[in-house]
Design a protein around this motif. Structure first.
Motif, PDB file in Angstrom:
ATOM      1  N   ILE A  14      13.596  -2.502  -0.550  1.00  0.00           N
ATOM      2  CA  ILE A  14      12.295  -3.079  -0.202  1.00  0.00           C
ATOM      3  C   ILE A  14      11.533  -2.153   0.743  1.00  0.00           C
ATOM      4  O   ILE A  14      10.329  -1.976   0.608  1.00  0.00           O
ATOM      5  N   LEU A  15      12.243  -1.539   1.685  1.00  0.00           N
ATOM      6  CA  LEU A  15      11.608  -0.624   2.626  1.00  0.00           C
ATOM      7  C   LEU A  15      10.998   0.571   1.901  1.00  0.00           C
ATOM      8  O   LEU A  15       9.845   0.933   2.128  1.00  0.00           O
ATOM      9  N   VAL A  16      11.745   1.162   0.986  1.00  0.00           N
ATOM     10  CA  VAL A  16      11.233   2.313   0.230  1.00  0.00           C
ATOM     11  C   VAL A  16      10.034   1.903  -0.614  1.00  0.00           C
ATOM     12  O   VAL A  16       9.006   2.591  -0.644  1.00  0.00           O
ATOM     13  N   LYS A  17      10.142   0.758  -1.271  1.00  0.00           N
ATOM     14  CA  LYS A  17       9.032   0.274  -2.103  1.00  0.00           C
ATOM     15  C   LYS A  17       7.780   0.030  -1.261  1.00  0.00           C
ATOM     16  O   LYS A  17       6.683   0.435  -1.619  1.00  0.00           O
ATOM     17  N   GLU A  18       7.969  -0.631  -0.134  1.00  0.00           N
ATOM     18  CA  GLU A  18       6.834  -0.950   0.735  1.00  0.00           C
ATOM     19  C   GLU A  18       6.229   0.307   1.344  1.00  0.00           C
ATOM     20  O   GLU A  18       5.007   0.452   1.407  1.00  0.00           O
ATOM     21  N   LEU A  19       7.084   1.221   1.788  1.00  0.00           N
ATOM     22  CA  LEU A  19       6.579   2.471   2.355  1.00  0.00           C
ATOM     23  C   LEU A  19       5.763   3.225   1.319  1.00  0.00           C
ATOM     24  O   LEU A  19       4.682   3.735   1.617  1.00  0.00           O
ATOM     25  N   HIS A  20       6.284   3.283   0.112  1.00  0.00           N
ATOM     26  CA  HIS A  20       5.575   4.023  -0.931  1.00  0.00           C
ATOM     27  C   HIS A  20       4.247   3.368  -1.279  1.00  0.00           C
ATOM     28  O   HIS A  20       3.206   4.030  -1.296  1.00  0.00           O
ATOM     29  N   SER A  21       4.269   2.067  -1.529  1.00  0.00           N
ATOM     30  CA  SER A  21       3.028   1.412  -1.945  1.00  0.00           C
ATOM     31  C   SER A  21       2.034   1.329  -0.792  1.00  0.00           C
ATOM     32  O   SER A  21       0.845   1.607  -0.962  1.00  0.00           O
ATOM     33  N   ASN A  22       2.499   0.955   0.395  1.00  0.00           N
ATOM     34  CA  ASN A  22       1.629   0.777   1.556  1.00  0.00           C
ATOM     35  C   ASN A  22       1.031   2.107   2.001  1.00  0.00           C
ATOM     36  O   ASN A  22      -0.182   2.257   2.120  1.00  0.00           O
ATOM     37  N   LEU A  23       1.875   3.067   2.232  1.00  0.00           N
ATOM     38  CA  LEU A  23       1.440   4.346   2.783  1.00  0.00           C
ATOM     39  C   LEU A  23       0.635   5.167   1.784  1.00  0.00           C
ATOM     40  O   LEU A  23      -0.426   5.696   2.110  1.00  0.00           O
ATOM     41  N   MET A  24       1.126   5.270   0.559  1.00  0.00           N
ATOM     42  CA  MET A  24       0.439   6.096  -0.435  1.00  0.00           C
ATOM     43  C   MET A  24      -0.924   5.516  -0.810  1.00  0.00           C
ATOM     44  O   MET A  24      -1.874   6.264  -1.020  1.00  0.00           O
ATOM     45  N   PHE A  25      -1.033   4.200  -0.878  1.00  0.00           N
ATOM     46  CA  PHE A  25      -2.314   3.592  -1.212  1.00  0.00           C
ATOM     47  C   PHE A  25      -3.339   3.871  -0.120  1.00  0.00           C
ATOM     48  O   PHE A  25      -4.475   4.255  -0.399  1.00  0.00           O
ATOM     49  N   ARG A  26      -2.925   3.719   1.133  1.00  0.00           N
ATOM     50  CA  ARG A  26      -3.833   4.008   2.251  1.00  0.00           C
ATOM     51  C   ARG A  26      -4.220   5.486   2.265  1.00  0.00           C
ATOM     52  O   ARG A  26      -5.359   5.832   2.545  1.00  0.00           O
ATOM     53  N   TYR A  27      -3.265   6.352   1.968  1.00  0.00           N
ATOM     54  CA  TYR A  27      -3.542   7.788   1.924  1.00  0.00           C
ATOM     55  C   TYR A  27      -4.598   8.098   0.853  1.00  0.00           C
ATOM     56  O   TYR A  27      -5.508   8.902   1.086  1.00  0.00           O
ATOM     57  N   LYS A  28      -4.481   7.469  -0.305  1.00  0.00           N
ATOM     58  CA  LYS A  28      -5.454   7.699  -1.380  1.00  0.00           C
ATOM     59  C   LYS A  28      -6.863   7.277  -0.945  1.00  0.00           C
ATOM     60  O   LYS A  28      -7.842   7.950  -1.258  1.00  0.00           O
ATOM     61  N   ILE A  29      -6.952   6.158  -0.227  1.00  0.00           N
ATOM     62  CA  ILE A  29      -8.265   5.679   0.235  1.00  0.00           C
ATOM     63  C   ILE A  29      -8.859   6.662   1.241  1.00  0.00           C
ATOM     64  O   ILE A  29     -10.038   7.039   1.139  1.00  0.00           O
ATOM     65  N   VAL A  30      -8.056   7.081   2.222  1.00  0.00           N
ATOM     66  CA  VAL A  30      -8.545   8.031   3.237  1.00  0.00           C
ATOM     67  C   VAL A  30      -8.962   9.337   2.563  1.00  0.00           C
ATOM     68  O   VAL A  30     -10.014   9.917   2.882  1.00  0.00           O
ATOM     69  N   ASN A  31      -8.172   9.799   1.616  1.00  0.00           N
ATOM     70  CA  ASN A  31      -8.489  11.035   0.891  1.00  0.00           C
ATOM     71  C   ASN A  31      -9.812  10.898   0.131  1.00  0.00           C
ATOM     72  O   ASN A  31     -10.619  11.833   0.095  1.00  0.00           O
ATOM     73  N   ALA A  32     -10.044   9.726  -0.457  1.00  0.00           N
ATOM     74  CA  ALA A  32     -11.305   9.500  -1.185  1.00  0.00           C
ATOM     75  C   ALA A  32     -12.490   9.535  -0.220  1.00  0.00           C
ATOM     76  O   ALA A  32     -13.550  10.083  -0.554  1.00  0.00           O
ATOM     77  N   PHE A  33     -12.336   8.979   0.987  1.00  0.00           N
ATOM     78  CA  PHE A  33     -13.408   9.045   1.987  1.00  0.00           C
ATOM     79  C   PHE A  33     -13.603  10.474   2.472  1.00  0.00           C
ATOM     80  O   PHE A  33     -14.737  10.939   2.614  1.00  0.00           O
ATOM     81  N   ASP A  34     -12.498  11.180   2.745  1.00  0.00           N
ATOM     82  CA  ASP A  34     -12.590  12.552   3.258  1.00  0.00           C
ATOM     83  C   ASP A  34     -13.323  13.482   2.299  1.00  0.00           C
ATOM     84  O   ASP A  34     -14.069  14.362   2.721  1.00  0.00           O
TER      85      ASP A  34
END
Length: 198
Positions: free
Chosen positions: A53-73
């Motif tokens: 669950i930790l790996v799944k959550e880290l991947h979905s939570n962190l990577m999704f936020r990273y994609k959003i920040v990257n789109a803004f940047d």
């Protein structure tokens, strides 16, 4: 150790040739050994679930936020719209951080917010995450992501230790899972929150 490895070798029942009802039976000469084996398997299963669950959550939570920040940047407006449609709440959270990080005024409160936002965006850009945010119960009606995952699986997030199975609530011992479900579906706070954080 042997029982744990045998558990991993059991078929998953994913295809038609495997029987999904197969289970592991372990025999022992003493009740004490049998109890220790059963408890060990249960504890190992809980530990494995935490990892998964930790790996799944880290991947979905962190990577999704990273994609959003990257789109803004990079000014990717189309990507921003697509990500916004996937999760409005997470998108709004990142958009708020970006707006605060770009503040150009002299208001002292807003400058503090700018500093906090810049720090959070830097964490996301470097793909780091405070694990406490995945397990900490905040003062909202929502539970932490890892807790939600365990509840969706019908598993006590505290683990299988006997002291974590029930808590005293209004003079009665109540199963902890009932308190968690009560909190999610009824939105009750106060006493329930205090019990959950103890």
């Amino acid at each position: 150790m042997f029982a744990k490895e045998l558990m991993y070798q059991l078929p998953t029942g994913d295809n038609e040739t495997e029987d999904p009802k197969r289970k592991l039976i372990v025999f022992s000469d003493s009740r004490e050994d049998a109890a220790q084996i059963a408890n060990g398997i249960e504890r190992n299963h809980f530990t494995d679930l935490i990892r998964e669950i930790l790996v799944k959550e880290l991947h979905s939570n962190l990577m999704f936020r990273y994609k959003i920040v990257n789109a803004f940047d990079n000014g990717y407006i189309t990507t921003q719209q697509e990500l916004k449609e996937q999760s409005q709440a997470v998108f709004d959270e990142i958009e708020y951080l970006v707006e605060n990080a770009n503040y150009a005024g002299t208001n002292a409160n807003r400058l503090r917010e700018k500093e906090i936002a810049f720090s959070k965006l830097s964490e996301i850009r470097s793909l780091t995450l405070n694990v406490r945010s995945l397990v900490h119960i905040t003062n909202t009606l929502d539970l932490a992501p890892l807790i939600k995952h365990f509840i969706s699986l019908g598993i006590n997030p505290g683990g299988n230790d006997i002291s974590l199975q029930t808590k005293l609530f209004n003079g009665n011992f109540v199963p902890c899972m009932n308190l968690l479900i009560l909190k999610i579906f009824n939105g009750r706070t106060g006493q329930v929150r205090n019990i959950l954080t103890n």
